[in-house]
Design an enzyme around this catalytic site. Structure first.
Site, short mmCIF file in Angstrom:
data_model
loop_
_atom_site.label_atom_id
_atom_site.label_comp_id
_atom_site.label_asym_id
_atom_site.label_seq_id
_atom_site.Cartn_x
_atom_site.Cartn_y
_atom_site.Cartn_z
N ASP B 56 -5.47 -7.71 6.40
CA ASP B 56 -4.41 -8.65 6.04
C ASP B 56 -3.07 -8.41 6.74
O ASP B 56 -2.25 -9.32 6.80
CB ASP B 56 -4.20 -8.69 4.53
CG ASP B 56 -3.81 -7.34 3.96
OD1 ASP B 56 -3.71 -6.36 4.74
OD2 ASP B 56 -3.61 -7.25 2.74
N TYR B 259 -4.58 -0.18 -2.90
CA TYR B 259 -5.43 0.88 -2.35
C TYR B 259 -5.32 2.06 -3.32
O TYR B 259 -4.22 2.59 -3.50
CB TYR B 259 -4.93 1.32 -0.98
CG TYR B 259 -5.12 0.28 0.12
CD1 TYR B 259 -6.35 0.15 0.76
CD2 TYR B 259 -4.08 -0.54 0.51
CE1 TYR B 259 -6.53 -0.80 1.77
CE2 TYR B 259 -4.25 -1.49 1.51
CZ TYR B 259 -5.47 -1.60 2.13
OH TYR B 259 -5.65 -2.53 3.12
N PRO B 337 -7.29 1.63 6.62
CA PRO B 337 -6.61 0.33 6.61
C PRO B 337 -5.14 0.43 6.22
O PRO B 337 -4.43 -0.55 6.26
CB PRO B 337 -7.38 -0.45 5.55
CG PRO B 337 -7.93 0.57 4.63
CD PRO B 337 -8.14 1.82 5.44
#
Lengths: 654, 654
Positions: B56, B259, B337
């Site tokens: 994203d 996360y 990520p």
């Protein structure tokens, strides 16, 4: 195609709103209706949408409106930004030269975030159509001609009635066989005539255009020009020695528009010869332009569109009939295209009207609010044609002969008008008079300007109150004008934003609470008192929101505080500013910090708001209704009592 | 469905470029191919495109790339701008508090015009797909699985050969009946493997990922959060006392990504227990997040996506095979990520590769330029994983126990890395080494960094020249880096613009001629001499542009002058800067003025360019190839002679 086998009555149907004419004004009306969920039809006699030519100027206020409907990004991507205006005229030796260059490219965020741009009407219509389609099934029914319109006067004040009857006929060749299948009768609550300068609706309601139409003739051509004229990509105003004047507009995709004077006047407004429309064609317009532009060369690789026109500034003597049939756009005011105002003022007509009709059809407000349309928009139309007379006159006036004298005066005048026009042309200086929807100094004077105060219901009159605005609380915000643009910072995510950005066009009123510093005990107490009042079961917030609707569906309450942003979080503010919706989750988007930094002033300083704060009420069309102190906790209740309908009272809902 | 009646050979076909994998990297490759008109197929084993989750983060450089393809407006409209980062950790009493707020919202036009934003991968794919569709018929063939890949090594250096053979099979349930109809054989000139972290293409070319993957486990959930945590709409890095860490990303449409560290490490990289993937579900990730976030509450109204991952920083030991099969994106580098880099570095891989393959397939350049892909992008991937090790380590590292000491150090480190990372994370500090495409100080060193210099053809080697860049002529422009962003003004219409704005992604090289003041006789003479050289029949401009192509189809020549804008017009510049095209008309868009004003410095000052000017050569992917003086009129001829193919020579066109 089979003939209709038996003669039958034309089919009949009902619709809340019927829009006749699908140009920009009609489509913006349809956009409001789609966004507010109003049952609507929109018809147009043309079989297809237009793809070239027509209006093209987009002023700043129009771009703000597009922003509020979520389509400004498409406009900005395609439209040509005009950064510079050039004035050309003969020098002392009679040879064309550029006497002035004026930058149009000044960014004044307090005034407006958008520069004027140019994009042809067809693209704007496309963006509006795409948006309407996303919101709603609504699409334009093309090739449909209205043949009669009647109003049942007995029913006009009944909110549930469908007093306007319009007969429609199909005109497209394929479908029409002359049978009654091609005719239908539509009973509408409201009819909007946005059918252009030759408006059919205008004739039905016996509206007359007033004003003169004596002036010289101009030709317009849109071409991909080939030329050695150096300012071909700037807005250029050009006066030749004695063979006519010209206005040159650089458009999207290498196109140029030329407004070319075809019959220069000899004195004040009298043409030298009778003008024969039929003898003109694009080649003759081009030849006139070539003459005027000498010694520069001009030809073209592509002709996109052309037209002839005679300037005529005229305004309708009425904008509506029984507040059931309304006229908007070119249907009710015509003027020269040179100010680039046509599409803009037309868009703003229905931007003014749309939410009012939606409110009445939804049963949220009484019909009294409809009476504000004509006085609000007629004043703008009159201001427009007065400006246009002056502006167009500078183009058409006596050609410059005496270089030593007349030239100097002419240019000085032109520059003066050019500079003065700015705020007006941008569409952001419009100031609506006191009315049921705009409370300036005293509500007693409120309806003085309404021509049709006979239409204001007795319910409304009985609610007239002593609510007053206090303009000194925020000198930068003018009651009656659109909320100004000023930057602030969203509390939840520290994102820079603008005062108008959260004010989407969805039919909602906004209460902007400038809370001051909420860590200050006195301010905090004031805010609490106001919020308690807002939260009470008798407040306008409860009373005029339908019980079945979601929170915020009629009113949104925003906080703009001057507490240092790091000292607070959204959870330090009352729930009314950050409501929970089961489906949407938490509303993080209605609390804002002042935004003051070393680099820029905060919104309080820009608008002249003191540490005591204030309350600003903004209409669904972004115009300011009321400005008062935090302590006038019942002012808004009194204001809305004038025209809003109690959604909890038995039988009061239309 | 009928069985195939007779066993037939699978159908065979040829294609210039076959792309395997339609994620962002594959689609950006396809975008280049569509824009350059290269015959291409793109297949993906998934039956549908993805609609949620995945990558994203969008860094500034990615937004510049989207701008160059004309889709940045769609991204800006939907993506969430993160204006603020918050660091939370336990205070002296062990209670969570916000220790630091960092503004991410600094506008530095000289560096970049775009702030980082967040939007899920599926929307980016949609924008790329829409753009490709507008350019070309190309669409993704879904539900297609490659089953074998072979390279005919004898043909790899023949530009006209199709040496890569790939077998494809349909996997969609409806169509597949196991017959040979479901199989086909494709002979491709080039194959691009953009098939993700579990890349099938990677295995076919025996590429191994190098690096460790020892680390703790994290869960990811995308939810519409309901919480009283005040910084829920800011980028938040949160270290709890001893129950794990968390990274919170505010996304579009009220969504949040969390996360969540699931197995806090005890010491340096060793997990406390064996991780059992199967026992995890979104509820357990949420519960872990709830624990970490105490005393704040957390629940959700909607779960959008979830995943588990173990951080592993790894880079492929090769990025290509025979410069015929290339790997890009996650297929050749994996990392955590958390830096929001995945989609960005992947996009930039194929942004680097696409135009090179287009050049070779179009017969404009020799295959030697393809050898620059691996060294250029492998260096970036290695830099990325080194940064990610440091960055992810700060999240996963030993939980803070000793509040008096370890905490302080940890936060200081975090802040330091956070600040340093900026240029790298934005993707604009990437510096490609000297190569056939990048001339830094001396071209003799040019190929030193190329691993596969065996692939550089003898033609190229024989053309090696003494061309050198002179970095002192424009210290603000770094050879090997992307052209910086700096504002200037377009001459023809005085519109403000940016250095990168005219550099659309269409496969063209740009020669930026900083002319200085062209009213200065010496400068004017220098420019004339250079333009004479450019216009000669032996210049690169003529030699490497196919005779049948329109002007500017391979090279565009832009002028950036420092003459006061009002003193000149575009007609004061040689024709090469303002060419006429029969179809498009005059090119008004390639001459720019310095843009110096009272409010802002001009582009000459910003980039440190003297009144003598300079010449800058920019690759089709906006990276700077060469920087020299106006007087080195043959430098570009020598530069291009290294790898461009003479379009007028008999039989030299592939």
């Amino acid at each position: 195609m089979a003939m209709a086998s038996t003669p039958a009555e034309p089919k009949e149907s009902r619709v809340d709103v019927l829009i006749i004419g699908a140009g920009p004004a009609g489509l913006l009306m349809a956009s409001w209706m789609a966004r507010c969920g109003i049952q609507t039809r929109i018809v147009d006699k043309r079989g297809t949408k237009i793809y070239r030519g027509q209006a093209d100027g987009l002023q700043s206020r129009s771009l703000e409106i597009f922003e509020s409907f979520g389509i400004v990004d498409r406009v900005l991507k395609e439209a040509n930004l005009m950064a510079q205006a050039c004035i050309w005229n003969p020098n002392e030796d009679g040879i064309l030269h550029c006497s002035n260059k004026i930058s149009l490219n000044y960014y004044t965020p307090e005034v407006n975030r958008y520069y004027p741009r140019v994009l042809h009407q067809g693209r704007i219509e496309r963006f509006l159509l795409d948006m309407i389609k996303e919101d709603n099934d609504l699409s334009v029914e093309r090739g449909i001609l209205p043949t009669s319109l009647s109003i049942n006067e007995a029913d006009v004040e009944d909110p549930s009635a469908y007093p306007v009857t319009v007969k429609l006929r199909k005109v497209s060749e394929e479908d029409s066989d002359g049978s009654v299948d091609d005719e239908e009768v539509v009973h509408a609550k409201y009819v909007i005539g946005t059918d252009g300068a030759h408006s059919w609706v205008r004739k039905q309601i016996h509206c007359k255009l007033e004003g003169d139409s004596k002036d010289d003739f101009w030709g317009v051509i849109d071409i991909a020009a080939t030329t050695d004229f150096p300012d071909i990509r700037s807005l250029t105003i050009l006066h030749s020695v004695d063979i006519g004047n010209m206005l040159m507009i650089p458009r999207e995709k290498n196109l140029n528009r030329f407004y070319v004077q075809l019959t220069p006047t000899q004195g004040h407004g009298e043409t030298t010869e009778r003008f024969d429309r039929s003898k003109y064609n694009p080649q003759l317009i081009l030849e006139a332009a070539q003459q005027i532009l000498r010694p520069y060369k001009l030809s073209y690789s592509r002709l996109d569109w052309w037209a002839l026109y005679q300037i005529g500034q005229r305004v309708g003597d009425r904008f509506e009939s029984h507040n059931r049939v309304f006229l908007a756009g070119d249907a009710v005011h015509t003027h020269s295209p040179k100010a680039g105002q046509g599409m803009n003022v037309s868009l703003q007509d229905t931007y003014n009207l749309g939410w009012k009709i939606a409110h009445v059809v939804q049963g949220l407000a009484s019909r009294s609010i409809l009476a504000t349309y004509e006085p609000e928009r007629r004043a703008v139309a009159q201001e427009l044609i007065e400006f246009d007379r002056k502006w167009a006159g500078l183009f058409s006036g006596k050609p410059i002969k005496d270089l030593m004298d007349e030239d100097g005066i002419s240019i000085r005048e032109l520059l003066q008008v050019f500079t003065q026009r700015d705020m007006f042309m941008k569409g952001i200086a419009i100031d609506y008079n006191t009315s049921v929807l705009v409370v300036k100094e005293s509500i007693n004077a409120a309806n003085g300007d309404l021509k049709h105060d006979v239409n204001i219901s007795s319910v409304t009159k009985s609610h007239q109150s002593q609510v007053q605005s206090n303009q000194t609380l925020a000198p930068g915000i003018k009651v009656g004008q659109r909320l100004p643009s000023a930057s602030f910072v969203r509390q939840s995510d520290a994102r820079p934003s603008h005062l108008l950005e959260p004010l989407l066009s969805n039919g909602r009123w906004r209460v902007l609470v400038f809370t001051g510093n909420i860590k200050d005990a006195a301010q905090s107490a004031s805010v609490s008192k106001l919020v308690d009042s807002l939260s009470s079961p008798t407040s306008f917030l409860t009373k005029y929101t339908p019980p079945s609707s979601s929170v915020d569906s009629v009113f949104e309450v925003l906080a703009i505080h001057s507490t240092p942003i790091g000292d607070v979080s959204i959870f330090d503010f009352p729930e009314v500013f950050r409501r929970m919706d089961e489906k949407m989750g938490r509303d993080y988007w209605k609390i804002f910090a002042d935004g003051k930094s070393e680099a820029s002033p905060g919104v309080y300083d820009v608008l002249g708001i003191s540490s005591r704060g204030c309350v600003v009420l903004v209409r669904p069309d972004q115009y300011v209704s009321y400005l008062g102190s935090l302590d006038d906790v019942h002012a808004l209740d009194e204001f809305f009592a004038q025209f809003m309908l109690d959604q909890h009272a038995e039988g009061n809902k239309s």
